[in-house]
Design a protein around this motif. Structure first.
Motif, PDB file in Angstrom:
ATOM      1  N   UNK A   1      46.796 -40.966  99.572  1.00  0.00           N
ATOM      2  CA  UNK A   1      45.638 -41.743  99.137  1.00  0.00           C
ATOM      3  C   UNK A   1      44.348 -41.040  99.559  1.00  0.00           C
ATOM      4  N   UNK A   2      43.423 -40.928  98.622  1.00  0.00           N
ATOM      5  CA  UNK A   2      42.055 -40.508  98.955  1.00  0.00           C
ATOM      6  C   UNK A   2      41.180 -41.745  98.869  1.00  0.00           C
ATOM      7  N   UNK A   3      40.515 -42.075  99.970  1.00  0.00           N
ATOM      8  CA  UNK A   3      39.699 -43.286 100.013  1.00  0.00           C
ATOM      9  C   UNK A   3      38.406 -43.022 100.772  1.00  0.00           C
ATOM     10  N   UNK A   4      37.474 -43.936 100.657  1.00  0.00           N
ATOM     11  CA  UNK A   4      36.228 -43.888 101.433  1.00  0.00           C
ATOM     12  C   UNK A   4      36.572 -44.220 102.889  1.00  0.00           C
ATOM     13  N   UNK A   5      35.750 -43.779 103.843  1.00  0.00           N
ATOM     14  CA  UNK A   5      36.161 -43.836 105.239  1.00  0.00           C
ATOM     15  C   UNK A   5      35.733 -45.040 106.043  1.00  0.00           C
TER      16      UNK A   5
ATOM     17  N   UNK B   1      27.525 -42.661 103.228  1.00  0.00           N
ATOM     18  CA  UNK B   1      26.589 -43.148 104.244  1.00  0.00           C
ATOM     19  C   UNK B   1      26.606 -44.675 104.310  1.00  0.00           C
ATOM     20  N   UNK B   2      26.059 -45.213 105.410  1.00  0.00           N
ATOM     21  CA  UNK B   2      25.943 -46.665 105.575  1.00  0.00           C
ATOM     22  C   UNK B   2      25.078 -47.251 104.463  1.00  0.00           C
ATOM     23  N   UNK B   3      24.039 -46.531 104.058  1.00  0.00           N
ATOM     24  CA  UNK B   3      23.147 -47.023 103.012  1.00  0.00           C
ATOM     25  C   UNK B   3      23.889 -47.192 101.692  1.00  0.00           C
ATOM     26  N   UNK B   4      24.751 -46.225 101.358  1.00  0.00           N
ATOM     27  CA  UNK B   4      25.516 -46.305 100.103  1.00  0.00           C
ATOM     28  C   UNK B   4      26.524 -47.445 100.174  1.00  0.00           C
ATOM     29  N   UNK B   5      27.107 -47.645 101.354  1.00  0.00           N
ATOM     30  CA  UNK B   5      28.048 -48.761 101.505  1.00  0.00           C
ATOM     31  C   UNK B   5      27.349 -50.097 101.254  1.00  0.00           C
ATOM     32  N   UNK B   6      26.125 -50.226 101.744  1.00  0.00           N
ATOM     33  CA  UNK B   6      25.376 -51.465 101.526  1.00  0.00           C
ATOM     34  C   UNK B   6      25.118 -51.689 100.043  1.00  0.00           C
TER      35      UNK B   6
END
Length: 407
Positions: free
Chosen positions: A37-41, A68-73
């Protein structure tokens, strides 16, 4: 045992929505094949701790492509269109990671799993020497605008714009068209999605709703002699979920022995005001946002799950209702329309809010006077759990993997 490389942006244990959906897919597939699996961290620690506890954990390997945290938001702020630019970049980097994995691993099948929306098909389709499965994909054509009654102007403008963009993307997106063409199989998340793929791409897409359930054992309580009929409504308090329809339905029924239990986070003042203005506030019990375990307890106590949403993928809460032997009343649309059959619930067709309240009221009146029918629907839930189980869905996906290898 075949080896599958899965692209799953959002994947995490002990969560709902997209992360929980992807997690349940990969851990159930790992019972029958090797899964990379390739996933976001964002949930790397949780994933690695959970994998160690799984009997099939040795069949699971994770690679991480963090943002980044900003993209996650932006991602979790649903409706933030800025996220798609970053998500497209993430997909291309994931494609590059996949290329590196292929250099040192024998991969039989590629699987573009989530996010399930059709707008971003990723780039695994560029790898042409390994068969690709894409899906389940949510490709509904539009939000039913008749149900925008009561929404504010900003919401109406946003939904109508989104409907237009959806149509244009389905009809004209070059990368979407190439992805569909290069995929061995495109799996639909709902009957609505099947219709879209047939209309815009001329393909017959197999149906496999994106979420499943785990078979549970709950004692079925005899409720046939109850005076009240307890309806349960669960959802985020926004216009997509159409809570006003449920409230207006109680007014239409005009029976004080029918109680609506309302669970969900968000601003409830307008909904409470509506209930008061039409004189049914005493029939509404408001819980706000409560623990998952408490929702399950309510499901086991109530008589009918009243699900009024008109825009969904496959809502996990509907499958939870079936797992708790709670029959469902809903619209015949989206994933709930596929998951609920005549053995475990009742469906009505989309029309408009006023007509929907009338149609729902008729169904509830019938069940109020026919508790034996409700009991039969409840008893049938165990078989439907098996039919919608994660294990069976994983086996069906494995069949698609094997079919792709024969092409």
């Amino acid at each position: 045992m075949i080896s599958v490389l899965i692209n799953a942006y959002a994947c995490a244990p002990n969560m709902g929505s997209e992360p929980g959906m992807a997690w349940n897919w990969v851990i159930n597939l790992a019972k029958y094949c090797k899964v990379i699996v390739i996933t976001e961290g964002e949930w790397q620690k949780e994933i690695e701790a959970a994998v160690k506890e799984l009997p099939q954990g040795t069949n699971l390997t994770f690679h991480y492509n963090p943002v980044s945290v900003e993209i996650r938001k932006m991602c979790w702020n649903q409706g933030d269109w800025r996220f798609y630019k970053h998500y497209k970049k993430w997909q291309f980097k994931t494609y590059q990671i996949a290329q590196e994995i292929l250099k040192t691993n024998k991969i039989d099948v590629l699987h573009q799993l989530n996010m399930i929306g059709f707008r971003e098909p990723g780039y695994l389709w560029k790898i042409t020497n390994v068969p690709l499965i894409w899906g389940p994909v949510d490709a509904k054509q539009k939000f039913p605008v008749a149900y925008l009654n009561g929404a504010d102007l900003k919401t109406k403008l946003f939904i109508n714009l989104k409907n237009r963009i959806t149509y244009l993307q389905l009809k004209h997106s070059k990368r979407l068209r190439i992805a569909v063409k290069n995929a061995s199989v495109v799996v639909s998340a709902s009957t609505n999605s099947q219709t879209s793929f047939n209309r815009f791409f001329g393909i017959n897409s197999p149906l496999l709703n994106e979420t499943g359930c785990y078979i549970q054992e709950h004692k079925i309580v005899d409720k046939t002699n109850k005076k009240n009929l307890d309806l349960l409504w669960v959802g985020k308090l926004d216009f997509r979920k159409q809570l006003p329809i449920a409230i207006q339905t109680l007014k239409e029924i005009n029976n004080e022995d029918i109680v609506l239990h309302i669970v969900g986070g968000g601003d409830d003042l307008a909904y409470k005001s509506l209930a008061k203005s039409i004189g049914i506030e005493n029939q509404c019990k408001w819980y706000g946002l409560i623990k998952h375990s408490e929702v399950q307890q309510l499901m086991q106590k109530c008589d009918l799950f009243f699900f009024t949403s008109v825009a969904e993928g496959t809502p996990h809460v509907v499958l939870e209702s079936i797992s708790n032997n709670l029959p469902v009343l809903c619209f015949n649309t989206c994933g709930q329309g596929d998951s609920i059959n005549e053995n475990v619930g009742i469906k009505i067709e989309l029309s408009n809010p006023e007509q929907s309240s009338i149609h729902f009221a008729k169904k509830i009146k019938d069940l109020f006077n026919n508790r034996e029918k409700l009991e039969l629907l409840s008893n049938n839930c165990k078989q439907r759990q098996i039919e919608l189980s994660w294990d069976l869905k994983a086996k069906n996906m494995i069949k698609l993997y094997n079919e792709s290898l024969k092409k």
